[in-house]
Design an enzyme around this catalytic site. Structure first.
Site, short mmCIF file in Angstrom:
data_model
loop_
_atom_site.label_atom_id
_atom_site.label_comp_id
_atom_site.label_asym_id
_atom_site.label_seq_id
_atom_site.Cartn_x
_atom_site.Cartn_y
_atom_site.Cartn_z
N CYS A 47 0.85 -1.19 0.00
CA CYS A 47 0.00 0.00 0.00
C CYS A 47 0.88 1.24 0.00
O CYS A 47 1.84 1.32 0.76
CB CYS A 47 -0.90 0.00 1.25
SG CYS A 47 -2.02 1.41 1.32
N LEU A 48 0.52 2.21 -0.83
CA LEU A 48 1.30 3.45 -0.90
C LEU A 48 1.24 4.21 0.43
O LEU A 48 2.11 5.03 0.70
CB LEU A 48 0.78 4.33 -2.04
CG LEU A 48 0.96 3.73 -3.45
CD1 LEU A 48 0.24 4.59 -4.48
CD2 LEU A 48 2.44 3.58 -3.79
N GLU A 61 -8.95 -0.93 -2.46
CA GLU A 61 -9.28 0.50 -2.57
C GLU A 61 -10.61 0.81 -1.88
O GLU A 61 -10.76 1.85 -1.24
CB GLU A 61 -9.36 0.94 -4.03
CG GLU A 61 -8.11 0.69 -4.87
CD GLU A 61 -6.82 1.17 -4.26
OE1 GLU A 61 -6.86 2.03 -3.36
OE2 GLU A 61 -5.76 0.68 -4.67
O1 GNR Z 1 0.27 -0.26 -5.72
C1 GNR Z 1 -0.39 -1.05 -5.06
N1 GNR Z 1 -0.20 -2.38 -5.23
C2 GNR Z 1 -1.00 -3.35 -4.68
C3 GNR Z 1 -0.54 -4.66 -4.69
C4 GNR Z 1 -1.32 -5.66 -4.18
C5 GNR Z 1 -2.54 -5.37 -3.64
C6 GNR Z 1 -3.01 -4.08 -3.61
C7 GNR Z 1 -2.25 -3.07 -4.13
S1 GNR Z 1 -2.85 -1.45 -4.12
C8 GNR Z 1 -1.37 -0.55 -4.06
C9 GNR Z 1 -1.63 0.93 -4.19
C10 GNR Z 1 -2.44 1.40 -3.00
O2 GNR Z 1 -2.01 1.56 -1.90
N2 GNR Z 1 -3.71 1.56 -3.20
O3 GNR Z 1 -4.51 1.90 -2.18
NI NI Z 2 -3.58 1.17 -0.39
#
Ligand code: GNR
Ligand code: NI
Length: 167
Positions: free
Chosen positions: A92-93, A135
């Site tokens: 997750c970012l 999301e």
């Molecule tokens: O970039 C992202 N990669 C990801 C990899 C596996 C499961 C979910 C994700 S989402 C994430 C980007 C993010 O934080 N979206 O909220």
């Molecule tokens: Ni995320």
């Protein structure tokens, strides 16, 4: 277009619940464009408005390797989930550097609106299915680490606070 600031866990604002979008105007279209730019720059495969401190039900996803399949989900709803579940390694970012396994429905059918307010439905599988569920959790104030054990959550929280102090 503009790059938006991404909130980092354990920021309290990541737990706010997003409101529905009612007006599909230039403000929403600018938000979508800025979120897409921010997602591509990060880089990530998805971004929820909650992560950029906008508490409205807006999600962008692009799981293609060529940044060529931007999908916009406004007011998304899961209208069907498969009985089958799968475990996938997630990141997750908002929790940089942390990756762990989460179990989710293998496929889902989503009803959403695009940036013009038109309603559509989409069957999501594989990474797209994982991503839309991840999301939509953000829109409900939920971060993927909350599916992990309390011990792991404490460790992640401490690691994030340490990183934040070092910056
Ligand atoms: O970039 C992202 N990669 C990801 C990899 C596996 C499961 C979910 C994700 S989402 C994430 C980007 C993010 O934080 N979206 O909220
Ligand atoms: Ni995320």
């Amino acid at each position: 277009m503009a790059l938006l600031n991404i909130l980092h866990y354990p920021d309290k604002r990541l737990h706010k619940i997003a409101r529905r979008v009612e007006v599909f105007d230039d403000r929403i279209r600018k938000l979508v464009a800025d979120m897409a730019e921010t997602m591509y720059a990060a880089p990530g495969v998805g971004l929820a408005a909650t992560q950029v401190d906008v508490h409205e039900r807006v999600v962008v996803i692009d799981v293609s390797e060529t940044h060529s399949e931007l999908r916009v989900f406004i007011n998304p709803e899961i209208i069907w989930s498969s009985k089958e579940h799968v475990v996938h390694e997630e990141g997750c970012l908002s929790v940089p550097g942390i990756y762990d396994e989460v179990e989710r429905a293998e496929s889902v059918r989503v009803r959403a609106q695009n940036e013009k307010g038109e309603t559509y439905e989409m069957d999501c599988e594989d990474l797209l299915a994982v991503c839309i569920q991840h999301e939509m959790d953000h829109l409900m104030g939920r971060v993927f680490v909350e599916y992990l054990s309390p011990l792991k959550q404490t460790r992640i929280r401490n690691k994030m606070k340490k990183l934040e102090r070092a910056m």
